[in-house]
Design an enzyme around this catalytic site. Structure first.
Site, mmCIF file in Angstrom:
data_model
loop_
_atom_site.group_PDB
_atom_site.id
_atom_site.type_symbol
_atom_site.label_atom_id
_atom_site.label_comp_id
_atom_site.label_asym_id
_atom_site.label_seq_id
_atom_site.Cartn_x
_atom_site.Cartn_y
_atom_site.Cartn_z
ATOM 1 N N GLY A 270 37.719 32.967 33.244
ATOM 2 C CA GLY A 270 37.232 32.627 34.579
ATOM 3 C C GLY A 270 36.014 31.722 34.539
ATOM 4 C CG ASP A 271 32.631 33.181 32.712
ATOM 5 O OD1 ASP A 271 32.505 33.504 33.905
ATOM 6 O OD2 ASP A 271 32.489 33.983 31.768
ATOM 7 N N GLY B 55 45.777 35.041 37.092
ATOM 8 C CA GLY B 55 46.216 35.342 35.737
ATOM 9 C C GLY B 55 47.401 34.483 35.332
ATOM 10 N N GLY C 112 49.185 31.904 37.644
ATOM 11 C CA GLY C 112 48.584 30.636 38.021
ATOM 12 C C GLY C 112 47.334 30.803 38.858
#
Length: 308
Positions: free
Chosen positions: A250-251, A221, A224
């Site tokens: 995330g994707d 997050g 880092g």
């Protein structure tokens, strides 16, 4: 050339509401319907990075036809296995800087449909040497299903990037994939440990390298992220930004990283591209949405520390 896999895609419906109260009638300020699923988000970002990508998985019914049409309109090539069941809807209600989601489980995949998909996948591995599979498994598939795909990919000399969690991720380590991307919570569930500091996180990531995973990325997050390989650990410090949307970050990270690797970038540059894509997604309202100019500017501000 990159192939992305989404075994349980959806039509994602996003409602923007001024407020949300249970038991009341609400009128949406805005409604957006998109082709959804983690692997489709990955494909969308890869496409925006100007890299050749094909996406595959299962589609069924009128919603499946609608989803394929949305991808075609975006210029994203696709080759899905048709199934008897109906592709699912997933609803996201945005209100007062909060998000409420309603996710359908999706269709049950029949054994014959899975076998047909594996044949299609085997053929595709002869063309696409970088493969990204993302998300949960649909009903009807065993938790070891990703393992079967990894095995086929390896037999055909492909690098398999896997972004999933729970039992499917745990079982994949027996094969294992080239790349995995757990966040901190997923890493803790995978290892059965509470990880309190960076040294502990790095130690567990290195253990996964020892089990055969070439690259382990751990996203943290706002703190880092890091990537661990057999010989080195890369730790990123990211610039502070005003977050608008975390869905699809995330994707976008996976999309940037696999694109960088497919273009023979160094691990440092591929890592920066991954983070730049992730943060760009966070600055924009769409899911799996980036701005190339923003990505390039962010990459200049990302600090990478390398430890042997």
């Amino acid at each position: 050339m990159i192939l992305t896999i989404t075994l349980n895609p959806s039509i994602d419906i996003r409602y923007n509401l001024a407020h949300f109260n249970l038991g009341e009638v609400h009128r949406a300020l805005e409604c957006e319907k998109t082709a959804g699923g983690k692997g489709l988000n990955v494909a969308r970002v890869i496409n925006k990075l100007g890299t050749d990508v094909l996406t595959t998985g299962f589609l069924g019914g009128k919603l499946g036809e609608d989803l394929a049409g949305k991808l075609n309109n975006q210029g994203i090539k696709n080759d899905f296995e048709k199934i008897q069941g109906e592709t699912r809807n997933c609803i996201n209600i945005l209100h007062e800087q909060m998000s409420t989601e309603v996710l359908e489980s999706g269709p049950v995949i029949l054994e014959e449909e899975w076998e047909n998909f594996k044949k299609k996948f085997k053929d595709l591995t002869k063309q696409y040497k970088f493969i990204s599979a993302s998300g949960s498994l649909p009903s009807g598939l065993k938790s070891s299903s990703y393992c079967e795909l990894i095995k086929i990919a390896k037999e055909n000399g492909c690098k398999f990037f896997l972004d999933t969690s729970g039992q499917p991720l745990k079982e994949s380590l027996d094969y294992p994939p080239y790349f995995i991307k757990p966040n901190l919570e997923e890493l803790e569930k995978l290892t059965g440990k509470s990880l309190k500091n960076m040294d502990e996180i790095v130690a567990e990531a290195k253990k996964l390298n020892s089990s055969g995973v070439n690259i382990v990325a751990v996203t943290l997050g706002a703190k880092g992220s890091l990537i661990a390989t057999e010989n080195k650990v890369f730790i990123a410090k990211i610039p502070k930004v005003e977050i608008l949307n975390t869905v699809g970050c995330g994707d976008s990270f996976v999309a940037g990283f696999i694109t960088g690797i497919s273009k023979d970038m160094s691990l440092t540059e591929a890592f920066k591209l991954a983070i730049g894509c992730s943060i760009s997604n966070a600055l924009l309202p769409g899911t799996g949405s980036i701005n190339i100019d923003i990505v390039n500017e962010l990459m200049k501000k990302i600090e990478i520390t390398i430890k042997e």
